[in-house]
Scaffold this motif. Sequence first.
Motif, short mmCIF file in Angstrom:
data_model
loop_
_atom_site.label_atom_id
_atom_site.label_comp_id
_atom_site.label_asym_id
_atom_site.label_seq_id
_atom_site.Cartn_x
_atom_site.Cartn_y
_atom_site.Cartn_z
N UNK A 1 -13.81 -31.87 20.21
CA UNK A 1 -14.22 -30.62 20.73
C UNK A 1 -13.10 -29.23 20.08
N UNK A 2 -13.90 -28.20 19.68
CA UNK A 2 -12.91 -27.22 19.07
C UNK A 2 -13.52 -25.82 19.68
N UNK A 3 -12.65 -25.16 20.25
CA UNK A 3 -12.96 -23.70 20.70
C UNK A 3 -12.25 -22.93 20.04
N UNK A 4 -12.74 -21.80 19.60
CA UNK A 4 -12.02 -20.81 18.83
C UNK A 4 -11.91 -19.33 19.47
N UNK A 5 -10.92 -18.75 19.89
CA UNK A 5 -10.77 -17.58 20.35
C UNK A 5 -10.24 -16.54 19.44
N UNK A 6 -11.08 -15.38 18.91
CA UNK A 6 -10.42 -14.35 18.38
C UNK A 6 -9.42 -13.48 19.06
N UNK A 7 -8.15 -13.49 18.65
CA UNK A 7 -7.04 -13.00 19.28
C UNK A 7 -6.27 -12.37 18.42
N UNK A 8 -5.29 -11.25 18.99
CA UNK A 8 -4.33 -10.73 18.10
C UNK A 8 -3.05 -11.38 18.33
N UNK A 9 -2.14 -11.56 17.19
CA UNK A 9 -0.93 -12.43 17.47
C UNK A 9 -0.28 -11.77 18.55
N UNK A 10 -0.06 -10.46 18.91
CA UNK A 10 0.73 -9.74 19.89
C UNK A 10 0.35 -10.55 21.47
N UNK A 11 -1.27 -10.50 21.59
CA UNK A 11 -1.61 -11.19 22.57
C UNK A 11 -1.44 -12.52 23.00
N UNK A 12 -1.31 -13.37 21.86
CA UNK A 12 -1.27 -14.71 21.78
C UNK A 12 0.21 -14.79 22.18
N UNK A 13 1.23 -14.13 21.56
CA UNK A 13 2.67 -14.32 22.10
C UNK A 13 2.94 -13.92 23.59
N UNK A 14 2.32 -12.90 24.13
CA UNK A 14 2.53 -12.70 25.51
C UNK A 14 1.91 -13.72 26.38
N UNK A 15 0.99 -14.20 26.04
CA UNK A 15 0.27 -15.49 26.83
C UNK A 15 1.16 -16.59 26.57
N UNK A 16 1.78 -16.88 25.31
CA UNK A 16 2.65 -18.09 25.38
C UNK A 16 3.83 -17.77 26.10
N UNK A 17 4.61 -16.90 26.10
CA UNK A 17 5.75 -16.32 26.91
C UNK A 17 5.40 -16.50 28.48
N UNK A 18 4.32 -16.08 28.98
CA UNK A 18 3.87 -16.41 30.42
C UNK A 18 4.05 -17.79 30.75
N UNK A 19 3.35 -18.70 29.83
CA UNK A 19 3.34 -19.92 30.28
C UNK A 19 4.63 -20.63 30.02
N UNK A 20 5.58 -20.09 29.06
CA UNK A 20 6.75 -20.65 29.15
C UNK A 20 7.59 -20.33 30.36
N UNK A 21 7.50 -19.15 30.92
CA UNK A 21 8.23 -18.60 31.95
C UNK A 21 7.76 -19.55 33.25
N UNK A 22 6.37 -19.91 33.41
CA UNK A 22 5.86 -20.46 34.45
C UNK A 22 6.47 -21.84 34.61
N UNK A 23 6.46 -22.45 33.18
CA UNK A 23 7.05 -23.83 32.99
C UNK A 23 8.55 -24.03 33.56
#
Length: 319
Positions: free
Chosen positions: A294-316
Motif C-alpha cells: 500500500x502506498x500513500x503520497x502526501x504533497x508536502x514542502x521540505x520544511x514542513x517534513x523536517x519540522x515533523x521529523x524533528x518533532x517525532x525525534x524529540x518525542x522518541x
Amino acid sequence: MAGHGGSRRVIYAALAGNLAIALTKFAAAAFTGSSAMLSEGVHSLVDTGNGGLLLYGMHRAARPPDRTHPLGHGRELYFWSFIVALLVFALGAGVSFYEGVIHIMAPEPVVNAKVNYVVLALSFVFEGSSWLVALKEFRQQKGRQGWFEAVRRSKDPSVYTVLFEDSAALLGLVVAFAGILSADLLEIPELDGVGSIGIAIILGATAIFLARESKGLLLGEPASPEVQKKVLAIVQEDPAVQRANGILSVHIGPEEIVAGLSIEFEDHLTAPEIEACVERLELRLKQEMPQISRLFVKPQTTGTWEQRREAIAEASDES
C-alpha cells in the motif's frame, strides 16, 4: 505470502519431529517415573502445538484485504507468534517448574534410567535434525548480518521462532540428561526435579525473548533502511518530483509494507499532472518492490517534513 515456502518446510519438519518425540518421552516418563522426562514430554508437546499455530497464523495472514481489514491480514502471523511465546512460558516453563518442585518436595527414585538415556539420545538426533533445517533457512535469510541483529531486524518470526524453540529443546535435553544421570549415579532423586526446574528456566528465557520480538512486530516496525532508501531513490528519479522528503513505513506482514511518502512536487505542476506522477510511482514500485503493498503520497514542502521529523525525534528521546 508465497515467500513462506521455506518457512513452511521448517515448521513441518519441526512439527513432525516434535510429535514423535513427545509421544516417546511421555511413554518413557510413565515407565520410569522421571520428572525431567515428563517435563521434556510436555515441552515437545507444546512445541508441536506451537508449530500448528504458526501454520495457522501463516494461513490466516495470507487472506486478501476486505472491508473490515482494508490493509490485509498480515499481522495475524505476528499475533499467533506472540501466542506461541505465551504458550512456551505458561505451559512449557510453568509445567516444568511445577513438576520440578513436586519431585523435589516428594522425590521418587528413577526406575530403569537406561530407557531415559535411549529416549534422550534419540530425541537429540531428531531435534538436531529439525534444528539444522531451521538453521539452514535462517542463515539464508540473515545474509551477512549477525545472529541477534538478524533476529531483531527480521519481519518473519516463523523461522526464528522454530530455531529458538529447537535450540531450547536441545539445551533442555542436555539438562534432562544431566539431571537423570546425576540422580541415578548419586542416588539423589531430588536432582531429577532440579533438572525440571533447569528446563523451566531455559523455556522461560526463550519465551520472554520471543514475546519481546513479537511485541515489536505487533506494534509496528518500519521497513529496513535499505528498503526505505531504495523507495526514495525510485521516487526521486521521477521528473515531476522536486524532492522526495522522506518515508513513513510499517510492516503489516513479512513481505507486506505500508508506506507513506512525503514529496515536494515541481511548482509548475497541475493537479492532473501530480495525479499522473503518483500513478507512475505506484506502478513502478509495484513492479520493482512488490513488498510495498500500500502506498500513500502526501504533497508536502521540505520544511514542513523536517519540522515533523524533528518533532517525532524529540518525542522518541523523551520516551
